[in-house]
Motif scaffolding. Structure first.
Motif, PDB file in Angstrom:
ATOM      1  N   ASP A  86      -1.891   0.253  13.280  1.00 57.95           N
ATOM      2  CA  ASP A  86      -1.261  -0.064  11.994  1.00 57.95           C
ATOM      3  C   ASP A  86      -2.209  -0.600  10.929  1.00 57.95           C
ATOM      4  O   ASP A  86      -1.982  -0.395   9.744  1.00 57.95           O
ATOM      5  N   THR A  87      -3.253  -1.301  11.324  1.00 55.90           N
ATOM      6  CA  THR A  87      -4.117  -1.952  10.337  1.00 55.90           C
ATOM      7  C   THR A  87      -4.785  -0.963   9.378  1.00 55.90           C
ATOM      8  O   THR A  87      -4.784  -1.211   8.162  1.00 55.90           O
ATOM      9  N   PRO A  88      -5.317   0.163   9.849  1.00 57.97           N
ATOM     10  CA  PRO A  88      -5.886   1.111   8.884  1.00 57.97           C
ATOM     11  C   PRO A  88      -4.849   1.620   7.864  1.00 57.97           C
ATOM     12  O   PRO A  88      -5.189   1.877   6.707  1.00 57.97           O
ATOM     13  N   ASN A  92      -5.176   1.456   3.798  1.00 58.70           N
ATOM     14  CA  ASN A  92      -4.938   2.576   2.881  1.00 58.70           C
ATOM     15  C   ASN A  92      -3.926   2.202   1.803  1.00 58.70           C
ATOM     16  O   ASN A  92      -4.115   2.517   0.627  1.00 58.70           O
ATOM     17  N   ALA A  93      -2.855   1.529   2.204  1.00 54.10           N
ATOM     18  CA  ALA A  93      -1.844   1.107   1.234  1.00 54.10           C
ATOM     19  C   ALA A  93      -2.422   0.087   0.252  1.00 54.10           C
ATOM     20  O   ALA A  93      -2.113   0.130  -0.951  1.00 54.10           O
ATOM     21  N   LEU A  94      -3.280  -0.812   0.744  1.00 52.42           N
ATOM     22  CA  LEU A  94      -3.917  -1.795  -0.134  1.00 52.42           C
ATOM     23  C   LEU A  94      -4.840  -1.107  -1.144  1.00 52.42           C
ATOM     24  O   LEU A  94      -4.844  -1.461  -2.330  1.00 52.42           O
ATOM     25  N   ARG A  95      -5.593  -0.124  -0.675  1.00 53.16           N
ATOM     26  CA  ARG A  95      -6.486   0.613  -1.582  1.00 53.16           C
ATOM     27  C   ARG A  95      -5.689   1.344  -2.668  1.00 53.16           C
ATOM     28  O   ARG A  95      -6.049   1.310  -3.847  1.00 53.16           O
ATOM     29  N   GLU A 104       2.929  -5.561  -6.716  1.00 47.11           N
ATOM     30  CA  GLU A 104       4.017  -5.750  -5.750  1.00 47.11           C
ATOM     31  C   GLU A 104       3.636  -5.183  -4.381  1.00 47.11           C
ATOM     32  O   GLU A 104       3.810  -5.841  -3.352  1.00 47.11           O
ATOM     33  N   VAL A 105       3.118  -3.965  -4.361  1.00 43.85           N
ATOM     34  CA  VAL A 105       2.695  -3.347  -3.100  1.00 43.85           C
ATOM     35  C   VAL A 105       1.501  -4.103  -2.520  1.00 43.85           C
ATOM     36  O   VAL A 105       1.441  -4.345  -1.317  1.00 43.85           O
ATOM     37  N   LEU A 106       0.574  -4.496  -3.366  1.00 44.73           N
ATOM     38  CA  LEU A 106      -0.585  -5.265  -2.915  1.00 44.73           C
ATOM     39  C   LEU A 106      -0.135  -6.555  -2.230  1.00 44.73           C
ATOM     40  O   LEU A 106      -0.594  -6.878  -1.129  1.00 44.73           O
ATOM     41  N   GLN A 107       0.791  -7.255  -2.861  1.00 42.74           N
ATOM     42  CA  GLN A 107       1.281  -8.509  -2.292  1.00 42.74           C
ATOM     43  C   GLN A 107       2.005  -8.271  -0.972  1.00 42.74           C
ATOM     44  O   GLN A 107       1.761  -8.968   0.019  1.00 42.74           O
ATOM     45  N   ARG A 108       2.874  -7.267  -0.916  1.00 42.83           N
ATOM     46  CA  ARG A 108       3.647  -6.987   0.306  1.00 42.83           C
ATOM     47  C   ARG A 108       2.734  -6.586   1.459  1.00 42.83           C
ATOM     48  O   ARG A 108       2.860  -7.100   2.579  1.00 42.83           O
ATOM     49  N   GLU A 109       1.797  -5.670   1.192  1.00 48.43           N
ATOM     50  CA  GLU A 109       0.905  -5.210   2.257  1.00 48.43           C
ATOM     51  C   GLU A 109      -0.021  -6.324   2.737  1.00 48.43           C
ATOM     52  O   GLU A 109      -0.277  -6.452   3.940  1.00 48.43           O
ATOM     53  N   LEU A 151     -12.476  -7.834   4.173  1.00 47.84           N
ATOM     54  CA  LEU A 151     -11.398  -7.696   5.154  1.00 47.84           C
ATOM     55  C   LEU A 151     -11.664  -6.514   6.088  1.00 47.84           C
ATOM     56  O   LEU A 151     -11.507  -6.627   7.306  1.00 47.84           O
ATOM     57  N   VAL A 152     -12.095  -5.400   5.533  1.00 48.62           N
ATOM     58  CA  VAL A 152     -12.405  -4.220   6.341  1.00 48.62           C
ATOM     59  C   VAL A 152     -13.584  -4.509   7.274  1.00 48.62           C
ATOM     60  O   VAL A 152     -13.566  -4.121   8.453  1.00 48.62           O
TER      61      VAL A 152
END
Length: 166
Positions: A86-88, A92-95, A104-109, A151-152
């Protein structure tokens, strides 16, 4: 059962709730929850020293393992597989969120990743994810790319540590 455990979930709090409701981990006795002798070796027969002590905290994983019933699939192996799978996807979602400046997506992910990292005992990753979450609430996202890259890089150290105990 009508009870709750607040976030961030601590193993000790979860164990207290389970004991209060009459559930006892396999092989548990009055002192087994605080017994640290098992930290010398994981129950999957891998030495603890093989895992980088500063990349992950194995004590938390061992406490989860103590709660497992005999004959069940190895919970540590299951958690490691889920984390590595799940982490990768979170990265991808963070990028994508950073590219689109989608706070919003940045905060949730970042929040979801913080939880996953905390469960795995990857405290440095959890701290970096929390930092990303804080950045998402601020005025500027300019430092977010650098934090994501840290983080990566930390994820790779965690992967190395986890691969030694799988």
């Amino acid at each position: 059962m009508d009870d709750f455990v607040v976030k961030p979930v601590r193993i000790e709090d979860l164990q207290s709730v389970l004991v209060r409701w009459g559930m006892t981990p396999h092989g548990a006795n009055d002192k087994s929850f605080s017994d640290q002798e098992k930290i010398g070796r994981l129950m999957i027969n891998q030495p603890v020293e093989a895992a980088s002590a500063d990349a992950i905290n194995l004590a938390g994983l061992l406490k989860l393992r103590e709660m497992q019933e005999e004959g069940e699939d190895n919970i540590i192996e299951q958690l490691i597989k889920l984390f590595l799978r799940d982490t990768p996807q979170h990265f991808n979602a963070l990028r994508r969120a950073l590219e689109g400046a989608n706070r919003e997506v940045l905060q949730r992910e970042a929040h979801n990743l913080t939880g996953s990292c905390s469960i795995m005992g990857a405290s440095q990753m959890a701290a970096l994810s929390t930092e990303l979450e804080k950045i998402s609430r601020g005025k500027h996202l300019e430092n977010a790319d650098a934090v994501l890259e840290k983080l990566v890089a930390e994820y790779q150290r965690v992967c190395d540590a986890l691969s030694s105990i799988k």
